[in-house]
Design an enzyme around this catalytic site. Structure first.
Site, mmCIF file in Angstrom:
data_model
loop_
_atom_site.group_PDB
_atom_site.id
_atom_site.type_symbol
_atom_site.label_atom_id
_atom_site.label_comp_id
_atom_site.label_asym_id
_atom_site.label_seq_id
_atom_site.Cartn_x
_atom_site.Cartn_y
_atom_site.Cartn_z
ATOM 1 N N LYS A 30 0.833 -1.203 0.000
ATOM 2 C CA LYS A 30 0.000 0.000 0.000
ATOM 3 C C LYS A 30 0.873 1.261 0.000
ATOM 4 C CE LYS A 30 -1.660 1.646 4.058
ATOM 5 N NZ LYS A 30 -1.316 3.056 4.319
ATOM 6 N N ASN A 31 1.873 1.277 0.880
ATOM 7 C CA ASN A 31 2.626 2.515 1.045
ATOM 8 C C ASN A 31 3.607 2.774 -0.081
ATOM 9 O OD1 ASN A 31 1.139 3.083 3.241
ATOM 10 N ND2 ASN A 31 2.688 2.518 4.757
ATOM 11 N N ARG A 107 -4.333 9.860 3.550
ATOM 12 C CA ARG A 107 -3.083 10.533 3.899
ATOM 13 C C ARG A 107 -2.220 10.780 2.646
ATOM 14 N NH1 ARG A 107 -0.278 13.607 7.548
ATOM 15 N NH2 ARG A 107 1.929 13.261 7.253
ATOM 16 N N ASP A 131 -5.182 7.707 8.826
ATOM 17 C CA ASP A 131 -5.289 7.297 10.228
ATOM 18 C C ASP A 131 -4.942 8.445 11.157
ATOM 19 O OD1 ASP A 131 -6.035 4.630 9.926
ATOM 20 O OD2 ASP A 131 -3.982 4.113 9.371
ATOM 21 N N ASP A 321 4.651 0.522 11.936
ATOM 22 C CA ASP A 321 3.517 -0.247 11.413
ATOM 23 C C ASP A 321 3.528 -1.720 11.863
ATOM 24 O OD1 ASP A 321 2.693 2.055 10.185
ATOM 25 O OD2 ASP A 321 3.419 1.515 8.194
HETATM 26 N N1 EPU Z 1 6.310 14.484 10.602
HETATM 27 C C1 EPU Z 1 6.369 15.816 10.934
HETATM 28 N N2 EPU Z 1 6.372 16.747 9.934
HETATM 29 C C2 EPU Z 1 6.304 16.379 8.624
HETATM 30 C C3 EPU Z 1 6.232 15.008 8.291
HETATM 31 C C4 EPU Z 1 6.232 14.092 9.310
HETATM 32 O O1 EPU Z 1 6.433 16.176 12.094
HETATM 33 O O2 EPU Z 1 6.319 17.266 7.752
HETATM 34 C C5 EPU Z 1 6.271 13.492 11.679
HETATM 35 C C6 EPU Z 1 4.908 12.785 11.709
HETATM 36 O O3 EPU Z 1 3.957 13.524 12.418
HETATM 37 C C7 EPU Z 1 5.238 11.472 12.363
HETATM 38 C C8 EPU Z 1 6.650 11.182 11.860
HETATM 39 O O4 EPU Z 1 7.172 12.431 11.416
HETATM 40 O O5 EPU Z 1 5.268 11.630 13.757
HETATM 41 C C9 EPU Z 1 6.695 10.163 10.733
HETATM 42 O O6 EPU Z 1 6.016 10.641 9.614
HETATM 43 P P1 EPU Z 1 6.379 10.230 8.107
HETATM 44 O O7 EPU Z 1 6.300 11.450 7.288
HETATM 45 O O8 EPU Z 1 7.648 9.438 8.076
HETATM 46 O O9 EPU Z 1 5.186 9.247 7.774
HETATM 47 P P2 EPU Z 1 4.071 9.369 6.659
HETATM 48 O O10 EPU Z 1 4.716 9.577 5.335
HETATM 49 O O11 EPU Z 1 3.017 10.299 7.091
HETATM 50 C C10 EPU Z 1 4.145 6.819 6.121
HETATM 51 C C11 EPU Z 1 3.127 5.716 6.048
HETATM 52 C C12 EPU Z 1 2.679 5.301 7.429
HETATM 53 C C13 EPU Z 1 3.900 4.894 8.246
HETATM 54 C C14 EPU Z 1 4.937 6.047 8.260
HETATM 55 C C15 EPU Z 1 6.210 5.702 8.979
HETATM 56 C C16 EPU Z 1 2.001 6.139 3.971
HETATM 57 C C17 EPU Z 1 0.754 6.547 3.276
HETATM 58 N N3 EPU Z 1 1.980 6.156 5.294
HETATM 59 O O12 EPU Z 1 3.456 7.923 6.719
HETATM 60 O O13 EPU Z 1 1.861 4.150 7.241
HETATM 61 O O14 EPU Z 1 3.502 4.597 9.559
HETATM 62 O O15 EPU Z 1 5.269 6.401 6.894
HETATM 63 O O16 EPU Z 1 6.803 4.581 8.436
HETATM 64 O O17 EPU Z 1 2.977 5.772 3.349
HETATM 65 C C18 EPU Z 1 0.075 2.671 7.611
HETATM 66 O O18 EPU Z 1 0.370 2.146 6.536
HETATM 67 O O19 EPU Z 1 -0.753 2.162 8.405
HETATM 68 C C19 EPU Z 1 0.722 3.940 7.973
HETATM 69 C C20 EPU Z 1 0.271 4.744 8.904
#
Ligand code: EPU
Length: 438
Positions: A30-31, A107, A131, A321
């Site tokens: 998915k990601n 997201r 989420d 995750d």
């Molecule tokens: N963060 C910030 N500022 C930003 C970006 C992120 O403070 O500009 C913080 C977030 O709030 C969080 C942390 O950094 O506390 C990690 O965020 P990241 O940007 O790495 O994650 P994401 O891109 O929002 C993706 C996956 C998530 C997975 C995370 C970490 C997708 C759509 N989502 O989220 O997947 O947990 O990376 O590996 O790719 C899931 O699949 O269930 C899921 C939540």
């Protein structure tokens, strides 16, 4: 046991299972796929993605990208392949204005920002949904793009961005954010000059995205390391690509956790252990045998699990995750384990659901202290998000008696037929279909 889900939401019913046996094929991630779909905005032509999981988030992303002008159609995979194929036709007739009602549902809508700004010089989109683990800001995405020359206005209605041609820049992240790395990389593909991202995220899904972008004609080096260099190209240098989505390491981990909790001997096809190093290490410490096998991994467990301590970290650390899965495993293990969450402050809400099954878990700040109990007992639980929902299904198979998992729509966002796949391993699990209005 009564069924109390809102009308229209199915219920998964799991009962004591194991030992599990046979083989399960893990679908595409998915990601990764959601970002690959958004990347198709960058180049005109007919893109083809294979090994695409059949999940709700792909359907939502299809709606969102359709609304901005891509034509996306799904076709069943060929015999012997898994998932589906997605044909994505980009005629160039795209609008950088994403309808709020769709963008707000996922997201990964934030992944449209980089490609649309780079191509059109403006963007108008709802702030990302998905989420809710507490605040999920996008400040790093925006600061990076601002360094490349973009200007943003954030209002309660959404995000508005403007730029002339983006300029290559040196961007250092304070934290290796997955989404921010993806947005800057996709924006930099069409920027004027060289962009160097330091402290970049290193996840296999980032490497997958960069592989597809390179197939499209992008010039990217260093994917999978903490420094990614993107040399911008002209629009005409890009073309459509065919790409196979990387295996979903979290779904692979889910089937491994099921074997760990129910015992058994299972071939997890397409699992890529090179992408799962820290998880394999921790599972082995807990007493689970995981060995490379033909086209995947052989997973065996025949004794009680041992407790370990785990901290979630960006890749190659232990992924957040995976966390609900290992917390469920620790709930049945010998001894006490401590799980520390370093990414999302609010990602412990499912603990209450595991407690309904008899798990003994205390939360102290961002630590969960899990005292293993001999066995769990079936109960009615609610899936609070995708990963926690899957962990509750697996825990339900290990519990004594019957467990009903409600709010299944969360699981559907990221899992491609989890019930069918677990049932194929001999698990006692089924899905009760409830039509809307029932
Ligand atoms: N963060 C910030 N500022 C930003 C970006 C992120 O403070 O500009 C913080 C977030 O709030 C969080 C942390 O950094 O506390 C990690 O965020 P990241 O940007 O790495 O994650 P994401 O891109 O929002 C993706 C996956 C998530 C997975 C995370 C970490 C997708 C759509 N989502 O989220 O997947 O947990 O990376 O590996 O790719 C899931 O699949 O269930 C899921 C939540």
């Amino acid at each position: 046991m009564s069924i109390g889900s809102p009308a229209g939401d199915d219920v998964i019913v799991a009962s004591t299972s194991g030992p599990l046996s046979g083989e399960v094929t893990v679908p595409g991630a998915k990601n990764s796929v959601l970002k690959l779909m958004a990347a198709a905005l960058l180049a005109d032509g007919r893109h083809l993605l294979t090994n695409v999981p059949v999940i709700e988030d792909v359907a939502i992303m299809t709606d969102l990208l359709g609304a901005v002008g891509l034509r996306i159609s799904a076709a069943p995979a060929a015999a012997g392949e898994s998932g589906q194929h997605l044909e994505i036709v980009n005629t160039g007739a795209i609008t950088p204005i994403a309808p709020f009602e769709v963008a707000d549902r996922i997201r990964a809508s934030v992944n449209l920002v980089g490609p649309l700004l780079a191509r059109f010089g403006h963007i108008d989109i709802a702030l990302p949904g998905g989420d809710d683990f507490g605040g999920r800001p996008i400040d790093m995405h925006l600061r990076g793009l601002e360094k490349m020359g973009a200007e943003f206005q954030v209002t309660p209605d959404g995000l508005f961005g403007r730029c002339a041609r983006l300029q290559g820049a040196a961007i250092e992240f304070e934290f290796p954010s997955v989404g921010a790395t993806e947005n800057i990389v996709t924006a930099a593909v069409l920027a004027d000059g060289v962009t160097v991202i330091t402290n970049a995220a290193r996840e296999p899904e980032i490497v997958d995205l960069c592989d597809m972008l390179r197939r499209m004609g992008a010039r990217i080096e260093g994917a999978g390391t903490n420094t990614i260099t993107v040399t911008g190209v002209e629009q005409q240098a890009l073309h459509a690509a065919t790409h196979e989505v990387v295996t979903d390491r979290v779904q692979a981990a889910t089937y491994m956790a099921a074997v760990a909790m129910c015992r058994g001997d299972v071939l997890v096809r397409r699992a890529n252990l090179d992408h799962m190093g820290m998880l394999v290490e921790r599972f082995r410490e807990m007493g689970v045998s995981i060995e490379p096998a033909d086209d995947g991994a052989r997973v065996r467990c025949d004794g009680p699990l041992r407790s370990v301590n785990v901290s979630t970290l960006p890749y190659p650390g232990f992924a957040t995750d995976y966390k609900p899965l290992i917390v469920a495993m620790l709930a049945m293990a010998d001894g006490t384990g401590i799980v520390t969450e370093n990414l999302y402050p609010g990602r412990f809400r499912y603990v209450e659901e595991l407690r309904r099954l008899g798990a003994e878990i205390d939360i102290d700040g961002h630590h969960a202290v899990i005292r293993g109990v001999g066995h769990l007992d079936g109960a009615i639980v609610n899936a609070p998000d995708i990963r926690a929902g899957a962990a509750l299904v697996v825990a339900g198979l290990a519990a004594q008696g019957i467990t009903e998992i409600h709010d299944v729509h969360h699981i559907d966002r990221g899992y491609d037929d989890i019930v069918g796949r677990l049932a194929g391993l001999g698990a006692s699990v089924s899905r009760i279909r409830r039509s809307a209005g029932a």
